[in-house]
Design an enzyme around this catalytic site. Structure first.
Site, mmCIF file in Angstrom:
data_model
loop_
_atom_site.group_PDB
_atom_site.id
_atom_site.type_symbol
_atom_site.label_atom_id
_atom_site.label_comp_id
_atom_site.label_asym_id
_atom_site.label_seq_id
_atom_site.Cartn_x
_atom_site.Cartn_y
_atom_site.Cartn_z
ATOM 1 N N VAL A 52 0.812 -1.110 -0.141
ATOM 2 C CA VAL A 52 0.040 0.132 0.095
ATOM 3 C C VAL A 52 0.965 1.085 -0.039
ATOM 4 O O VAL A 52 0.462 2.282 -0.742
ATOM 5 C CB VAL A 52 -0.996 0.067 1.357
ATOM 6 C CG1 VAL A 52 -1.709 1.181 1.395
ATOM 7 C CG2 VAL A 52 -1.921 -1.169 1.370
ATOM 8 N N CYS A 53 1.955 1.228 0.709
ATOM 9 C CA CYS A 53 2.894 2.400 0.984
ATOM 10 C C CYS A 53 3.179 3.142 -0.498
ATOM 11 O O CYS A 53 3.007 4.226 -0.610
ATOM 12 C CB CYS A 53 4.137 1.855 1.731
ATOM 13 S SG CYS A 53 3.641 1.366 3.205
ATOM 14 N N PRO A 54 3.824 2.421 -1.502
ATOM 15 C CA PRO A 54 4.354 2.980 -2.637
ATOM 16 C C PRO A 54 2.962 3.645 -3.459
ATOM 17 O O PRO A 54 3.466 5.036 -4.044
ATOM 18 C CB PRO A 54 4.570 2.125 -3.352
ATOM 19 C CG PRO A 54 4.187 0.806 -3.048
ATOM 20 C CD PRO A 54 4.034 0.923 -1.720
#
Length: 202
Positions: A52-54
């Site tokens: 999810v972070c990118p």
């Protein structure tokens, strides 16, 4: 039960200052929060090279110009080292990397910043998805924390930022639910709120 920090950090307080190493346009630089004289969107994410972070980091980068137009800088923070940040930036997006991004990624490898902002999850040793808006005086105006498995909204961050700036520029007004620039505001008085509700219910 989770044993989270007992920090009482809340909106209206001075945002905890920090100095840390960041990756800025492919170079290592020291950044210090208190040296920023603009609004700052400070967001935490769990780990580099995750899932999810990118999507969040890239989305904020792709719309960085909109934040700059609002006199606002962005800082992304995780507990990874600056070397990990750099490797992730140097990884192509089609391979799950970030590619070039428009704002600093800060290394919180000692976990001091995450602790100060009360977003460190001791069970995984990383930050939850905390997002903070800090005004030009260094005052924390907004905070939100997501759990790990779902991302945040750039649109909502921009909306809240615009509302903060509006009420700071117009201290006799408050912004009602879902307020957008150009929409009706309210005077925070009995007569002012009555006038607002009459207007929107006509």
């Amino acid at each position: 039960m989770n044993n989270y920090s007992e920090s009482c950090l809340r909106v209206g307080q001075i945002a905890p200052d920090f100095t840390a190493t960041a990756v800025v346009h492919g170079q290592f630089q020291q950044v210090q929060l208190s040296r920023y004289r603009k609004y700052v969107v400070l967001f935490f994410y769990p780990f580099d090279f995750t899932f999810v972070c990118p999507t969040e980091i890239i989305a904020f980068s792709d719309r960085y110009a909109e934040f700059q137009d609002l006199n606002t800088d962005i800082l992304g923070v995780s507990v990874d080292s600056e070397f990990s940040h750099l490797a992730w930036i140097q990884t192509e997006r089609k391979m799950g990397g970030l590619g070039d991004i428009n704002y600093p990624l800060v290394s919180d490898i000692k976990k001091e910043i995450s602790t100060a902002y009360n977003v460190l999850d001791p069970n995984i040793g990383a930050a939850l998805r905390g997002l903070f808006i800090i005004d030009r005086a260094g005052i924390l105006q907004y905070s939100t924390v997501n759990n790990l498995s779902f991302g945040r909204s750039v649109d909502e961050t921009l909306r809240v930022l615009k509302a903060i700036q509006h009420v700071q520029a117009h201290p006799q007004e408050v912004c009602p639910v879902d307020w957008q620039p150009g929409a009706q505001t309210m005077s925070p008085t009995p007569s002012g709120s009555q006038a607002y509700f009459k207007l929107i219910n006509n």
